[in-house]
Design a protein around this motif. Structure first.
Motif, PDB file in Angstrom:
ATOM      1  N   GLN A 145       0.853  -1.185   0.000  1.00 19.81           N
ATOM      2  CA  GLN A 145       0.000   0.000   0.000  1.00 19.81           C
ATOM      3  C   GLN A 145       0.886   1.230   0.000  1.00 19.81           C
ATOM      4  O   GLN A 145       1.971   1.247   0.592  1.00 19.81           O
ATOM      5  CB  GLN A 145      -0.907   0.003   1.235  1.00 19.81           C
ATOM      6  N   PHE A 146       0.424   2.268  -0.679  1.00 16.24           N
ATOM      7  CA  PHE A 146       1.185   3.507  -0.759  1.00 16.24           C
ATOM      8  C   PHE A 146       0.217   4.678  -0.794  1.00 16.24           C
ATOM      9  O   PHE A 146      -0.745   4.677  -1.576  1.00 16.24           O
ATOM     10  CB  PHE A 146       2.066   3.520  -2.014  1.00 16.24           C
ATOM     11  N   GLY A 147       0.445   5.666   0.062  1.00 16.13           N
ATOM     12  CA  GLY A 147      -0.358   6.879   0.073  1.00 16.13           C
ATOM     13  C   GLY A 147       0.547   8.096   0.176  1.00 16.13           C
ATOM     14  O   GLY A 147       1.495   8.113   0.965  1.00 16.13           O
ATOM     15  N   LEU A 148       0.283   9.109  -0.645  1.00 10.93           N
ATOM     16  CA  LEU A 148       1.093  10.314  -0.655  1.00 10.93           C
ATOM     17  C   LEU A 148       0.186  11.526  -0.815  1.00 10.93           C
ATOM     18  O   LEU A 148      -0.627  11.579  -1.748  1.00 10.93           O
ATOM     19  CB  LEU A 148       2.107  10.262  -1.807  1.00 10.93           C
ATOM     20  N   TYR A 149       0.312  12.506   0.094  1.00 12.34           N
ATOM     21  CA  TYR A 149      -0.514  13.711   0.075  1.00 12.34           C
ATOM     22  C   TYR A 149       0.384  14.945   0.158  1.00 12.34           C
ATOM     23  O   TYR A 149       1.358  14.975   0.922  1.00 12.34           O
ATOM     24  CB  TYR A 149      -1.505  13.719   1.236  1.00 12.34           C
ATOM     25  N   HIS A 150       0.011  15.961  -0.616  1.00 15.85           N
ATOM     26  CA  HIS A 150       0.765  17.212  -0.655  1.00 15.85           C
ATOM     27  C   HIS A 150      -0.202  18.368  -0.422  1.00 15.85           C
ATOM     28  O   HIS A 150      -1.229  18.464  -1.095  1.00 15.85           O
ATOM     29  CB  HIS A 150       1.464  17.368  -2.015  1.00 15.85           C
ATOM     30  N   SER A 151       0.127  19.230   0.525  1.00 17.86           N
ATOM     31  CA  SER A 151      -0.685  20.412   0.818  1.00 17.86           C
ATOM     32  C   SER A 151       0.103  21.666   0.459  1.00 17.86           C
ATOM     33  O   SER A 151       1.292  21.769   0.778  1.00 17.86           O
ATOM     34  CB  SER A 151      -1.072  20.464   2.301  1.00 17.86           C
ATOM     35  N   ILE A 152      -0.566  22.599  -0.199  1.00 23.83           N
ATOM     36  CA  ILE A 152       0.043  23.871  -0.583  1.00 23.83           C
ATOM     37  C   ILE A 152      -0.782  24.998   0.005  1.00 23.83           C
ATOM     38  O   ILE A 152      -1.990  25.090  -0.242  1.00 23.83           O
ATOM     39  CB  ILE A 152       0.117  24.026  -2.116  1.00 23.83           C
ATOM     40  N   GLU A 153      -0.139  25.853   0.779  1.00 22.76           N
ATOM     41  CA  GLU A 153      -0.806  27.018   1.357  1.00 22.76           C
ATOM     42  C   GLU A 153      -0.628  28.207   0.401  1.00 22.76           C
ATOM     43  O   GLU A 153       0.493  28.591   0.070  1.00 22.76           O
ATOM     44  CB  GLU A 153      -0.201  27.368   2.717  1.00 22.76           C
ATOM     45  N   GLU A 168       2.721   7.513   3.501  1.00 27.19           N
ATOM     46  CA  GLU A 168       2.461   6.302   4.279  1.00 27.19           C
ATOM     47  C   GLU A 168       2.468   5.132   3.318  1.00 27.19           C
ATOM     48  O   GLU A 168       1.738   5.118   2.315  1.00 27.19           O
ATOM     49  CB  GLU A 168       1.115   6.388   4.994  1.00 27.19           C
ATOM     50  N   GLY A 169       3.325   4.138   3.572  1.00 35.89           N
ATOM     51  CA  GLY A 169       3.394   2.980   2.686  1.00 35.89           C
ATOM     52  C   GLY A 169       3.844   1.753   3.440  1.00 35.89           C
ATOM     53  O   GLY A 169       4.453   1.849   4.512  1.00 35.89           O
ATOM     54  N   GLY A 170       3.544   0.597   2.874  1.00 42.77           N
ATOM     55  CA  GLY A 170       3.932  -0.626   3.544  1.00 42.77           C
ATOM     56  C   GLY A 170       3.895  -1.834   2.639  1.00 42.77           C
ATOM     57  O   GLY A 170       3.288  -1.818   1.558  1.00 42.77           O
ATOM     58  N   GLY A 181       3.629 -13.165   6.511  1.00 45.95           N
ATOM     59  CA  GLY A 181       3.720 -12.912   7.936  1.00 45.95           C
ATOM     60  C   GLY A 181       4.758 -11.896   8.343  1.00 45.95           C
ATOM     61  O   GLY A 181       4.938 -11.651   9.537  1.00 45.95           O
ATOM     62  N   ILE A 182       5.446 -11.272   7.398  1.00 46.46           N
ATOM     63  CA  ILE A 182       6.458 -10.270   7.703  1.00 46.46           C
ATOM     64  C   ILE A 182       6.051  -8.959   7.043  1.00 46.46           C
ATOM     65  O   ILE A 182       5.703  -8.941   5.854  1.00 46.46           O
ATOM     66  CB  ILE A 182       7.854 -10.697   7.223  1.00 46.46           C
ATOM     67  N   GLY A 183       6.085  -7.882   7.804  1.00 47.43           N
ATOM     68  CA  GLY A 183       5.648  -6.600   7.265  1.00 47.43           C
ATOM     69  C   GLY A 183       6.581  -5.469   7.651  1.00 47.43           C
ATOM     70  O   GLY A 183       7.303  -5.531   8.648  1.00 47.43           O
ATOM     71  N   ALA A 184       6.553  -4.437   6.828  1.00 53.49           N
ATOM     72  CA  ALA A 184       7.310  -3.212   7.105  1.00 53.49           C
ATOM     73  C   ALA A 184       6.490  -2.031   6.613  1.00 53.49           C
ATOM     74  O   ALA A 184       5.863  -2.098   5.555  1.00 53.49           O
ATOM     75  CB  ALA A 184       8.670  -3.237   6.417  1.00 53.49           C
ATOM     76  N   ARG A 185       6.492  -0.953   7.395  1.00 51.84           N
ATOM     77  CA  ARG A 185       5.762   0.254   7.022  1.00 51.84           C
ATOM     78  C   ARG A 185       6.653   1.470   7.246  1.00 51.84           C
ATOM     79  O   ARG A 185       7.414   1.527   8.211  1.00 51.84           O
ATOM     80  CB  ARG A 185       4.476   0.399   7.825  1.00 51.84           C
ATOM     81  N   LEU A 186       6.536   2.413   6.326  1.00 48.27           N
ATOM     82  CA  LEU A 186       7.316   3.643   6.404  1.00 48.27           C
ATOM     83  C   LEU A 186       6.374   4.826   6.285  1.00 48.27           C
ATOM     84  O   LEU A 186       5.547   4.890   5.375  1.00 48.27           O
ATOM     85  CB  LEU A 186       8.349   3.694   5.276  1.00 48.27           C
ATOM     86  N   SER A 187       6.466   5.735   7.218  1.00 46.02           N
ATOM     87  CA  SER A 187       5.694   6.972   7.151  1.00 46.02           C
ATOM     88  C   SER A 187       6.660   8.140   7.169  1.00 46.02           C
ATOM     89  O   SER A 187       7.693   8.100   7.842  1.00 46.02           O
ATOM     90  CB  SER A 187       4.702   7.069   8.310  1.00 46.02           C
ATOM     91  N   GLY A 188       6.332   9.165   6.411  1.00 46.66           N
ATOM     92  CA  GLY A 188       7.212  10.326   6.331  1.00 46.66           C
ATOM     93  C   GLY A 188       6.427  11.621   6.320  1.00 46.66           C
ATOM     94  O   GLY A 188       5.260  11.668   5.904  1.00 46.66           O
TER      95      GLY A 188
END
Length: 983
Positions: free
Chosen positions: A826-834, A870-872, A877-884
């Motif tokens: 799974q992969f999620g990426l969000y960008h906010s611009i003010e 957010e991705g993983g 039975g083995i998992g890894a997740r990275l959030s930034g």
């Protein structure tokens, strides 16, 4: 006249039969699957050679035309490695967080599409108890009686689940000095409509002091003599303490069938203790030595301690029952919290200092005892009782579909009692009674399903209005108008306008006033970092605010991987008389709030009042867009190994097949038909032998048989009279025809030859072709995937029972990988611009631009760019997740009049890593029998993976003392090791 929207509430047993032969109809279908499998006409209008599927919304799903931001299946949920629903929501922050700029915090939480009294009811549920998760945008909150400033997350629970859980956790900073630990015990049982949960938790954390991070002291605070005590060892960067919590919840159904009711109750008690240090109260006395010798010097140092205790008791309940075509929800939530803070007093040294100066105090011996003067106490007691009644239903049927109506009303009572021994004003008591009511209408204007102006897509109008009468602020109103346009099956557009009044909370108005000594503060007037006394608490002069917001959104489903979507949102917010936290002390802020600043005769800052303030106007505009993608890892099981009836076919709960098979073959269907037709009308046949997916459709949420659906099933299965009711007709079942459909769709043509769909029924061919006669590859791929994909092998006996009862969240050798034996990514990426973020303090005061040189809070200005990732990956039975997280740098302008320079806040990028392993699935560790490791998992979490901290420098590139990296983030890179076991 009965429109199609009425027909969708009815289950066609022909759909169940087709589902038995094709997993496409037994499994959970994609969001746009109705365009493939559903008929747009009543059954009696379809030709004799068409298999009619009248779909039913999944049990517990949210009934709305607004598409979800993200959906998680059971396999997706397992891939997150979360230990509770609270943890799962935290990992879904990019998808569940609202970018509207109001409120924030946790999203609105539903269970099986229904309101709950409080998130306490299920926050400790293990994710293994969840069948599906749906996340919806803010507009859906209106349909449940909430305001449109929070997203909605719906948890669909499994029908049967049981687990006992133990969690042990230890964490620390990689730099040391900040140990923490946690022990949690819980038990959950879900048995249809009846469920209960009880949990206990203990947490502890050690204090972290300045000397453990080599903090450079503010000039004038360091020891002048090597033998003097170092105050850095007595100033905490993080308080130490411990907390205890005990909570439980219970839910049950009353009655059966469509008139079934439900009742839930939850209780919680917690205690939190903390201890922090604010430096030393140092007494230094000197006098000339005898005979003109060097001065005699003595010192006494007393730690300034701050002890805090918070005790909280909470309880809530909910009652739900149908009233005709409506559903009534009654919720009650109550809380009492007592917070006490004891702060050591500084000692009165005036008499001793005078004696020492006069030479009448002999200090060449032991220093005289100096009274500590005890301590001051700031306390607050808050009381909250919140009741709400919500009535939801569809009172009107329009040509475009049903009108959904939500009416809510309630009463909320708040009280705060605060007291501080340092003030002569006595106790502060504020009480607020709030009567509120609202109505929301979702009106379908056009509908492609109903054939009413369908050429323009599906358009729904949302209108909501509410009124609140507050005993201390009078009458406040809110109005919301929105339009949702499902332009195509893939693209949904939306626009929402919100106008509402909002009052500050009683805590913002009346929290106890607390003074904290020796707090690092950067003084823009001088450019110096000082240790000042900082005041926090409530401000009774805060007014009500007026808010006006516009939101534009677009959600597009992509034809990528298993499923993907792009979400784009634009927000335009404007407010008057807004309550804000006190920002950094710049020259403009000091000029606007001179009474908040205290300086000594030399101009040095000695005290600062940081209680909330009011801005006359506040405006912001921002754009947020993001992408969510989900896919599978590894090869699907081979057809020969797990084909129809093969030894590897799955037959567990919810699979849609009989024991040992992956689908219901024609013989099984014939047995089911004979079983139904052998019983007399009005009697209930034995449903225990039916596949789980059919039982689900013939029973209510409380497990009772739905007599209406049962009667429809009997009629379609057993009635062979009339045209089209025999095999092959709309009410019958032709095994040969279904087998032909499978063979056509699941046999891959050789080379580049296109798929020949001429043998398919005409209506199904129409669903699979575009207007120009070409095959719609997206719909074909979705239907193929669902029909032709076989499910992975599943062990019998203990492994199957362990999965149903909780047992670690998965079967032996494949738990949590999904029902096909594949892994998940799974992969999620969000960008906010003010684009704009400004504030006007008052008329005649310069406008503050938080994107261009002005401070909005204690961490500087507003970043123009923010990115959330957010991705993983999860497999075997083995998992890894990275959030930034990324935030662009900001600048705070200095004051040329005083000679202070600019302050530069640099870009900041942080990453968090989570790795976990389901021990029972690792044969190298557990062998053939998992034993103790059944249901066990080890996790390692690393926070701030690269040990990055925001860099703050002045115009000369020098880091001010107040903004030392260890003061901004004392912990830096951290780790947590967790052992979790489900029994």
């Amino acid at each position: 006249m009965q429109f199609y929207s009425k027909l969708t509430a009815r289950v066609s047993v022909m759909a169940l039969a087709a589902a038995g032969c094709a997993p496409a109809l037994a499994q959970e279908m994609p969001a746009d699957a109705p365009n493939i499998a559903q008929s747009e006409q009543p059954a009696d209008a379809v030709s004799d050679n068409v298999i009619v599927v009248t779909a039913q919304r999944q049990r517990g799903a949210v009934d709305t035309d607004v598409p979800p931001v993200v959906e998680l299946t059971e396999a997706d949920i397992a891939s997150y490695g979360a230990d509770s629903l609270t943890d799962l929501i935290a990992q879904l922050a990019p998808q569940t967080g609202s970018a509207r700029g109001r409120g924030g915090g946790r999203p609105v939480v539903l269970v099986n599409g229904q309101r709950v009294a409080s998130f306490r009811e299920l926050r400790r549920y293990p994710p293994e108890a969840i069948e599906k998760v749906e996340v919806f945008p803010e507009e859906v909150a209106l349909e449940y009686g909430y305001s449109a400033d929070q997203r909605v997350i719906n948890f669909i629970l499994k029908d049967n689940f049981s687990s006992r859980e133990v969690e042990l956790e230890y964490g620390n900073s990689f730099a040391g000095g900040a140990p923490s630990g946690e022990v949690e015990l819980s038990q959950l049982v879900i048995d249809g409509p009846r469920r209960y949960n009880i949990a206990a938790e203990f947490n502890t954390q050690g204090p972290l002091t300045e000397d453990e991070r080599d903090i450079v002291q503010t000039p004038g605070t360091q020891p002048t003599v090597p033998t003097d005590p170092d105050p850095a060892a007595f100033r905490t960067l993080r308080a130490g303490g411990e907390s205890y919590e005990l909570e439980g919840s219970f839910n049950t159904g009353i009655g059966e069938g469509r008139k079934a009711k439900s009742v839930s109750v939850n209780l919680s008690a917690s205690q939190n203790n903390s201890r922090s240090l604010s430096g030393l109260d140092i007494v230094t006395l000197t006098e000339p030595g005898p005979g003109g010798a060097s001065a005699v010097r003595a010192i006494d140092a007393n730690p300034l301690e701050r002890l805090s205790r918070t005790t909280s008791f909470s309880g809530g309940g909910a009652y739900r029952q149908p009233i005709g075509d409506f559903e009534l929800d009654l919720t009650l939530d109550a809380n009492h919290t007592l917070s006490e803070t004891d702060i050591d007093r500084r000692r009165d040294l005036s008499a001793l200092v005078a004696q020492a100066a006069a030479g009448t105090l002999a200090i060449d011996g032991p220093l005289p005892t100096i009274a500590t003067n005890g301590f001051d106490r700031a306390s607050s007691a808050t009381y909250t009782v919140d009741s709400l009644a919500t009535l939801r239903g569809s009172p009107l049927l329009l040509p475009a579909g049903e009108v959904n109506l939500t009416v809510d009303g309630g009463y909320k009572w708040n009280r705060i009692e605060s007291e501080d021994t340092r003030t002569a004003l006595g106790a502060t008591q504020l009480t607020r009674g709030r009567i509120n009511g609202g109505v929301n209408l979702a009106v379908p204007l056009t509908s492609s399903r109903e054939g009413f102006l369908g050429a323009v897509g599906d358009i729904t109008l949302n209108a909501a209005a509410g009124i609140d009468h507050l005993s201390d602020f009078g009458t406040l109103t809110d109005l919301t108008l929105g339009l949702t346009w499902n332009l195509t099956d893939r693209l949904t557009l939306g626009v929402t306008w919100i106008n509402r009044d909002a009052a500050p909370s009683l805590t913002e108005l009346g929290a106890p006033v607390v003074e904290t000594f020796n707090v690092p503060v950067f003084d823009f007037a001088t450019g110096d970092s000082v240790l000042a006394t900082v005041t926090s608490g409530g401000n009774p002069l805060l007014p009500a605010s007026s808010q006006n917001d516009i939101k534009l959104s677009a959600n597009y489903e992509l034809d990528l991987f298993e499923r993907s979507n792009i979400l784009v949102e634009y927000f335009d917010n404007s407010s008057r008389d807004t309550t804000e936290s006190f920002p950094l002390l710049t020259a403009d802020i000091e000029a606007a709030f001179p009474g908040r600043v205290t300086r000594d005769g030399t101009g040095r800052l000695v005290a600062l009042d940081q209680r909330p303030i009011t801005y006359a106007e506040r405006n912001s505009r921002r754009l947020r867009y993001g992408i969510n993608m989900f896919g599978r890892v590894g090869k699907a099981p081979e057809e020969g190994a797990r084909g129809p009836g093969g030894p590897g076919a799955r037959g567990g709960a919810g699979s849609g097949g009989g024991p040992g098979t992956g689908r219901m073959d024609p013989q099984q269907f014939q047995q089911m038909r004979e079983q139904f037709c052998a019983t007399e009308p009005g009697t209930v046949p034995d449903l225990s032998a039916l596949p789980a997916f059919i039982r689900d459709r013939l029973t209510n949420e409380d497990g009772s048989v739905n007599e209406e659906r049962l009667a429809q099933a009997r009629e379609r299965l057993c009635n062979t009279e009339g045209p089209g009711m025999g095999p092959g007709g709309p009410g019958g079942f032709d095994p040969a025809q279904v087998a032909a459909i499978r063979e056509t769709l699941c046999t891959m043509p050789g080379g580049d030859a296109p798929l020949d769909i001429s043998a398919l029924p005409e209506r199904l061919r129409q669903r699979l072709t575009n207007e120009d006669g070409s095959i719609n590859q997206e719909r074909l791929a979705r239907l193929r995937e669902a029909i032709c994909q076989n499910e992975a092998a599943e062990g019998e006996g203990e492994a199957s029972e362990g999965r149903r009862r909780g047992g670690g969240g998965g079967r032996r050798g494949g738990g949590g990988r999904g029902d096909d034996g594949q892994g998940r990514w799974q992969f999620g990426l969000y960008h906010s611009i003010e684009f704009e973020n400004t504030a006007l303090i008052a008329a005649g005061v310069p406008l503050l631009d938080f994107l261009d040189g002005d401070a909005s809070g204690q961490s500087g200005g507003i970043s123009r760019h923010r990115v959330e990732l957010e991705g993983g990956l999860f497999y075997q039975g083995i998992g890894a997740r990275l959030s930034g997280n990324y935030q662009s740098g900001t600048r705070i302008d200095g004051n040329p009049a005083t000679g202070s320079g600019d302050l530069i806040f640099g870009d900041l990028v942080t990453f968090d890593l989570r790795m976990f392993v389901n021990l029972e699935e690792q044969e190298w560790l557990v062998g053939e029998q998992p034993g103790f490791f059944k249901g066990a998992r080890m996790s390692l979490r690393v926070g701030n993976l690269f040990d990055t901290r925001q860099e703050v420098t002045d115009g000369n590139g020098v880091v001010p003392i107040r903004f030392q990296p260890a003061l901004i983030d004392p912990l830096g890179r951290t780790f947590e090791i967790e052992f979790r076991k489900l029994f």
